[in-house]
Each structure stands twice: as structure tokens, then as C-alpha cells.
Design a protein around this motif. Sequence first.
Motif, PDB file in Angstrom:
ATOM      1  N   TYR A  99      11.724  -2.516   5.217  1.00  0.00           N
ATOM      2  CA  TYR A  99      10.510  -3.279   4.978  1.00  0.00           C
ATOM      3  C   TYR A  99       9.312  -2.395   5.298  1.00  0.00           C
ATOM      4  O   TYR A  99       9.374  -1.529   6.167  1.00  0.00           O
ATOM      5  N   GLN A 119       4.894  -2.387   5.864  1.00  0.00           N
ATOM      6  CA  GLN A 119       3.649  -3.142   6.057  1.00  0.00           C
ATOM      7  C   GLN A 119       2.481  -2.182   5.945  1.00  0.00           C
ATOM      8  O   GLN A 119       2.232  -1.374   6.853  1.00  0.00           O
ATOM      9  N   ARG A 124       0.810  -7.969   3.851  1.00  0.00           N
ATOM     10  CA  ARG A 124       1.977  -8.629   4.419  1.00  0.00           C
ATOM     11  C   ARG A 124       3.150  -7.666   4.523  1.00  0.00           C
ATOM     12  O   ARG A 124       3.264  -6.702   3.768  1.00  0.00           O
ATOM     13  N   LEU A 125       4.027  -7.977   5.446  1.00  0.00           N
ATOM     14  CA  LEU A 125       5.302  -7.276   5.514  1.00  0.00           C
ATOM     15  C   LEU A 125       6.080  -7.582   4.235  1.00  0.00           C
ATOM     16  O   LEU A 125       6.204  -8.734   3.838  1.00  0.00           O
ATOM     17  N   LEU A 141       9.427  -6.288   1.404  1.00  0.00           N
ATOM     18  CA  LEU A 141      10.634  -5.504   1.216  1.00  0.00           C
ATOM     19  C   LEU A 141      10.323  -4.250   0.414  1.00  0.00           C
ATOM     20  O   LEU A 141       9.659  -4.306  -0.622  1.00  0.00           O
ATOM     21  N   TYR A 156       9.849  -0.702   8.779  1.00  0.00           N
ATOM     22  CA  TYR A 156      10.878  -1.334   9.601  1.00  0.00           C
ATOM     23  C   TYR A 156      12.225  -1.276   8.889  1.00  0.00           C
ATOM     24  O   TYR A 156      12.333  -1.632   7.718  1.00  0.00           O
ATOM     25  N   GLY A 182      10.375  -0.204  14.433  1.00  0.00           N
ATOM     26  CA  GLY A 182       9.390   0.268  13.474  1.00  0.00           C
ATOM     27  C   GLY A 182       8.942   1.700  13.704  1.00  0.00           C
ATOM     28  O   GLY A 182       8.969   2.214  14.823  1.00  0.00           O
TER      29      GLY A 182
END
Lengths: 111, 110
Positions: B36, B38, B43-44, B46, B86, B103
Motif C-alpha cells: 500500500y 500513501q 488516502r492510503l 493499494l 506499507y 512502513g
Amino acid sequence: SQTIHQWPATLVQPVGSPLSLECTVEGTSNPNLYWYRQAAGRGLQLLFYSVGIGQISSEVPQNLSASRPQDRQFILSSKKLLLSDSGFYLCAWRETSLEQFFGPGTRLTVL
Amino acid sequence: AQRVTQPEKLLSVFKGAPVELKCNYSYSGSPELFWYVQYSRQRLQLLLRHISRESIKGFTADLNKGETSFHLKKPFAQEEDSAMYYCALSGYRGANNLFFGTGTRLTVIP
């Protein structure tokens, strides 16, 4: 298409005050819902998840609670906030796929 | 128990240089792995998942079950790659929750 909303975007609360953060999902039915806390250096910590209305599972012992009064609504609450509750709170959802979709988050500061 | 380890909190590379973000996992089964990302003020989201075996924004990640790793790689870093990354794992048990690493903040220096 599916969307996820969180509010408020930011919140400053005094220690000992109550908390209510709301998350709603649109465009999907019976999703799994999640609350995470994102802290610097600690990554994303799963707080609660829900597989259906009224079904809440807690991942870590804490000062917070969660509820799911409706299929697409997930609420994070506290009766009395602590300083350590400060952080960035993320709501997420998923359907049958393992991929999760995240909301914009709420920045909570407890003073 | 499942665990995801990202050993680097911070990583800086120059534009055009190769980049590798490390991720190791622990899981007694066949997990599904994700990256993932960010970006600033976003927004976070995929980036990619191992079962897709695809390249997204020039990034690839190969699941190495022998080394229990899922490192994210890109041959030539771009400034727009600067973000928080992440690594996450999900197993096909219980509620199929995602477990995230701590992260890595990638900074691409122009």
C-alpha cells in the motif's frame, strides 16, 4: 462505484471528553469494516473489525469501543479520552477480495 | 502468529537510481501480500498485490517464499514516488484481516 467517508477530518478534544468518529460506506452491501490507528513509527494498528451489523471484534485492549448500528456505518467511540488516544484514525472496508479500501482519515488531538 | 517487518523507516534515493523497499513476513500458511502507498495529502491506497503479478507505476514485487520476503522494487526512481509505503499480509483464516508493517518513508531526491 463504492466510496467511503469519514468525519470529522480533524478533531481537537480535551482529556476526559467523549469521542465519536463516524465512517460510512456507499455502493456496497455487507462489507467487512475496519478501524485502524496510524501512528508515526508504529505503522497501522488494527483496532476493530466488523463482519456484520452488531458484530464487533477488538484486536487490542484499549480505551476505545466500536459499534455498527447499520450495514454501512461504523462508529468509533470513547467515553473518556486519554492523551494516548491522539493519532490518525482510518476506516476501511472490503468485500470478498482481500483488498481493503481506506477512507480519508480523522486526525485526533487530545489535549 | 503473523508478522510483517519493514526494516527501514526512512529511505532516500536519487532520482533515476534503483529503489528497493524491503518487506519480510512470518506466517504459517500461504499468505497474500500487498503493498500500500500513501502519497502526501492522499488516502492510503493499494499499489500492488502479489497474486496479480503486475507492474504498477514501474514497481514490481516478487513473493519469495523461501526467504519469506516481498520486496518492492523499481529500476529508476521518480520524484513522484516519494511517499509512505506499507507492506501488508493477509491469510485465508478467520476474518482475513490485513496485518501491516510499520512502513517506509521513501524520499526521492531530485
